[in-house]
Motif scaffolding. Sequence first.
Motif, PDB file in Angstrom:
ATOM      1  N   GLU A   1       0.772  -1.499  -0.060  1.00 32.87           N
ATOM      2  CA  GLU A   1      -0.119  -0.139   0.270  1.00 32.87           C
ATOM      3  C   GLU A   1       0.686   1.323  -0.246  1.00 32.87           C
ATOM      4  N   ASN A   2       0.877   2.357  -0.535  1.00 36.91           N
ATOM      5  CA  ASN A   2       1.195   3.246  -1.290  1.00 36.91           C
ATOM      6  C   ASN A   2       0.491   3.976  -1.384  1.00 36.91           C
ATOM      7  N   SER A   3       0.958   6.125  -1.052  1.00 37.04           N
ATOM      8  CA  SER A   3       0.624   6.958  -0.990  1.00 37.04           C
ATOM      9  C   SER A   3       1.067   8.136  -1.462  1.00 37.04           C
ATOM     10  N   ILE A   4       0.304   8.978  -2.314  1.00 39.74           N
ATOM     11  CA  ILE A   4       0.569  10.413  -2.323  1.00 39.74           C
ATOM     12  C   ILE A   4      -0.054  11.222  -1.685  1.00 39.74           C
ATOM     13  N   ASP A   5       0.519  13.084  -1.409  1.00 35.68           N
ATOM     14  CA  ASP A   5      -0.793  13.900  -0.566  1.00 35.68           C
ATOM     15  C   ASP A   5      -0.564  14.959  -1.014  1.00 35.68           C
ATOM     16  N   ILE A   6      -0.964  15.883  -1.902  1.00 33.93           N
ATOM     17  CA  ILE A   6      -0.812  17.349  -2.785  1.00 33.93           C
ATOM     18  C   ILE A   6      -0.241  17.600  -1.516  1.00 33.93           C
ATOM     19  N   LEU A   7       0.643  18.842  -1.517  1.00 30.37           N
ATOM     20  CA  LEU A   7       0.914  19.705  -0.486  1.00 30.37           C
ATOM     21  C   LEU A   7       0.336  21.088  -0.916  1.00 30.37           C
ATOM     22  N   GLU A   8      -0.560  21.409  -0.531  1.00 28.86           N
ATOM     23  CA  GLU A   8      -1.140  22.251  -1.025  1.00 28.86           C
ATOM     24  C   GLU A   8      -0.958  24.288  -0.725  1.00 28.86           C
ATOM     25  N   ASP A   9       0.072  23.958   0.398  1.00 24.99           N
ATOM     26  CA  ASP A   9       0.991  25.674   0.275  1.00 24.99           C
ATOM     27  C   ASP A   9       1.871  25.347  -1.045  1.00 24.99           C
ATOM     28  N   THR A  10       2.404  24.775  -1.748  1.00 27.48           N
ATOM     29  CA  THR A  10       2.963  24.584  -2.375  1.00 27.48           C
ATOM     30  C   THR A  10       2.650  25.039  -3.950  1.00 27.48           C
ATOM     31  N   ILE A  11       1.760  25.109  -3.764  1.00 30.23           N
ATOM     32  CA  ILE A  11       1.196  25.559  -5.466  1.00 30.23           C
ATOM     33  C   ILE A  11       1.543  26.950  -5.833  1.00 30.23           C
ATOM     34  N   ALA A  12       2.212  26.815  -6.469  1.00 28.67           N
ATOM     35  CA  ALA A  12       2.153  28.515  -7.291  1.00 28.67           C
ATOM     36  C   ALA A  12       2.228  28.193  -8.850  1.00 28.67           C
ATOM     37  N   PRO A  13       2.411  29.750  -9.257  1.00 27.12           N
ATOM     38  CA  PRO A  13       2.302  29.794 -10.160  1.00 27.12           C
ATOM     39  C   PRO A  13       3.075  30.058 -11.342  1.00 27.12           C
ATOM     40  N   TYR A  14       3.901  30.100 -12.266  1.00 27.18           N
ATOM     41  CA  TYR A  14       4.159  30.362 -13.161  1.00 27.18           C
ATOM     42  C   TYR A  14       4.239  31.518 -13.749  1.00 27.18           C
ATOM     43  N   ASN A  15       5.070  32.524 -13.485  1.00 26.88           N
ATOM     44  CA  ASN A  15       4.919  34.079 -14.327  1.00 26.88           C
ATOM     45  C   ASN A  15       5.954  34.774 -15.338  1.00 26.88           C
ATOM     46  N   ALA A  16       5.672  35.557 -15.496  1.00 27.34           N
ATOM     47  CA  ALA A  16       6.298  35.543 -17.047  1.00 27.34           C
ATOM     48  C   ALA A  16       7.865  36.345 -16.828  1.00 27.34           C
ATOM     49  N   GLU A  17       8.158  36.390 -15.155  1.00 24.81           N
ATOM     50  CA  GLU A  17       9.722  36.203 -15.145  1.00 24.81           C
ATOM     51  C   GLU A  17       9.821  35.041 -15.138  1.00 24.81           C
ATOM     52  N   ASP A  18       9.444  33.698 -15.038  1.00 24.28           N
ATOM     53  CA  ASP A  18      10.107  32.899 -14.907  1.00 24.28           C
ATOM     54  C   ASP A  18      10.021  31.997 -16.445  1.00 24.28           C
ATOM     55  N   SER A  19      10.046  32.720 -17.384  1.00 23.77           N
ATOM     56  CA  SER A  19       9.938  31.582 -18.771  1.00 23.77           C
ATOM     57  C   SER A  19      11.048  31.474 -19.171  1.00 23.77           C
ATOM     58  N   GLU A  20      10.999  30.425 -19.087  1.00 23.71           N
ATOM     59  CA  GLU A  20      12.311  29.110 -20.041  1.00 23.71           C
ATOM     60  C   GLU A  20      13.614  28.955 -19.025  1.00 23.71           C
ATOM     61  N   LYS A  21      12.688  29.227 -17.584  1.00 22.63           N
ATOM     62  CA  LYS A  21      13.313  28.606 -16.637  1.00 22.63           C
ATOM     63  C   LYS A  21      12.458  27.890 -15.974  1.00 22.63           C
ATOM     64  N   PHE A  22      13.297  26.207 -14.922  1.00 24.65           N
ATOM     65  CA  PHE A  22      11.940  25.217 -14.387  1.00 24.65           C
ATOM     66  C   PHE A  22      11.794  26.049 -12.816  1.00 24.65           C
ATOM     67  N   LYS A  23      10.746  25.849 -12.561  1.00 28.90           N
ATOM     68  CA  LYS A  23      10.540  26.173 -10.995  1.00 28.90           C
ATOM     69  C   LYS A  23       9.149  25.462 -11.013  1.00 28.90           C
ATOM     70  N   THR A  24       9.589  25.012  -9.307  1.00 33.24           N
ATOM     71  CA  THR A  24       8.589  24.175  -8.942  1.00 33.24           C
ATOM     72  C   THR A  24       6.977  24.558  -8.592  1.00 33.24           C
ATOM     73  N   MET A  25       6.133  23.765  -8.766  1.00 35.63           N
ATOM     74  CA  MET A  25       4.947  24.059  -8.847  1.00 35.63           C
ATOM     75  C   MET A  25       4.503  24.277  -8.402  1.00 35.63           C
ATOM     76  N   VAL A  26       4.507  23.016  -7.550  1.00 37.06           N
ATOM     77  CA  VAL A  26       3.868  21.927  -6.993  1.00 37.06           C
ATOM     78  C   VAL A  26       4.964  20.983  -5.850  1.00 37.06           C
ATOM     79  N   GLN A  27       4.571  20.148  -4.291  1.00 36.65           N
ATOM     80  CA  GLN A  27       5.171  19.260  -3.984  1.00 36.65           C
ATOM     81  C   GLN A  27       3.762  18.562  -3.576  1.00 36.65           C
TER      82      GLN A  27
END
Length: 175
Positions: free
Chosen positions: A88-114
């Motif tokens: 039995e395995n599990s995965i949980d979305i960490l809601e407070d880590t969800i972040a938008p990808y903005n114009a200044e992030d263009s062409e760069k890796f950015k963490t959107m969720v954990q």
Amino acid sequence: MAIFRAFLNAAVQSKMVKFGLQFKATLENVTNVRPEGEDFRWFLKLKCGNCGEIPDKWQYVNLAESAPLKGGRGSASMVQKCKLCSRENSIDILEDTIAPYNAEDSEKFKTMVQFECRGLEPVDFQPQAGFAAQGTESGTAFPEVNLLEKDWTDYDEKVKESVGIYEVTHRFIKC
């Protein structure tokens, strides 16, 4: 000794690991690219940490759904039993880590969720419908962005410019 090894394997297997989904794209005249709503589906391929099985089918997790963990230890966005080893395995979305990808992030890796994972490791992500964005200059809302084709285009009437999200890619990192 065998009992101790079994206990040690179970303890290692149940260890919680956090993985970040990093998003990268080229943005044209848009910003604030983000998942929209608690029912947004993160489509993932998940590898069993015990036997290494990776099912062929895409699985999704979202904030709106929750399943109880075995033994009354709380809940997770998804709890599943591996078809190969029955772990039995599990995965949980960490809601407070969800972040938008903005114009200044263009062409760069950015963490959107954990994701908090027990016994699973995300190995692939398939963006689909459910994203939203807004015009960089105009603030025009684009509420129905579908990134399944890894590209999206539209037209911003307020500023009379084309808008788009191109070359969408991703990677996972341990957090």
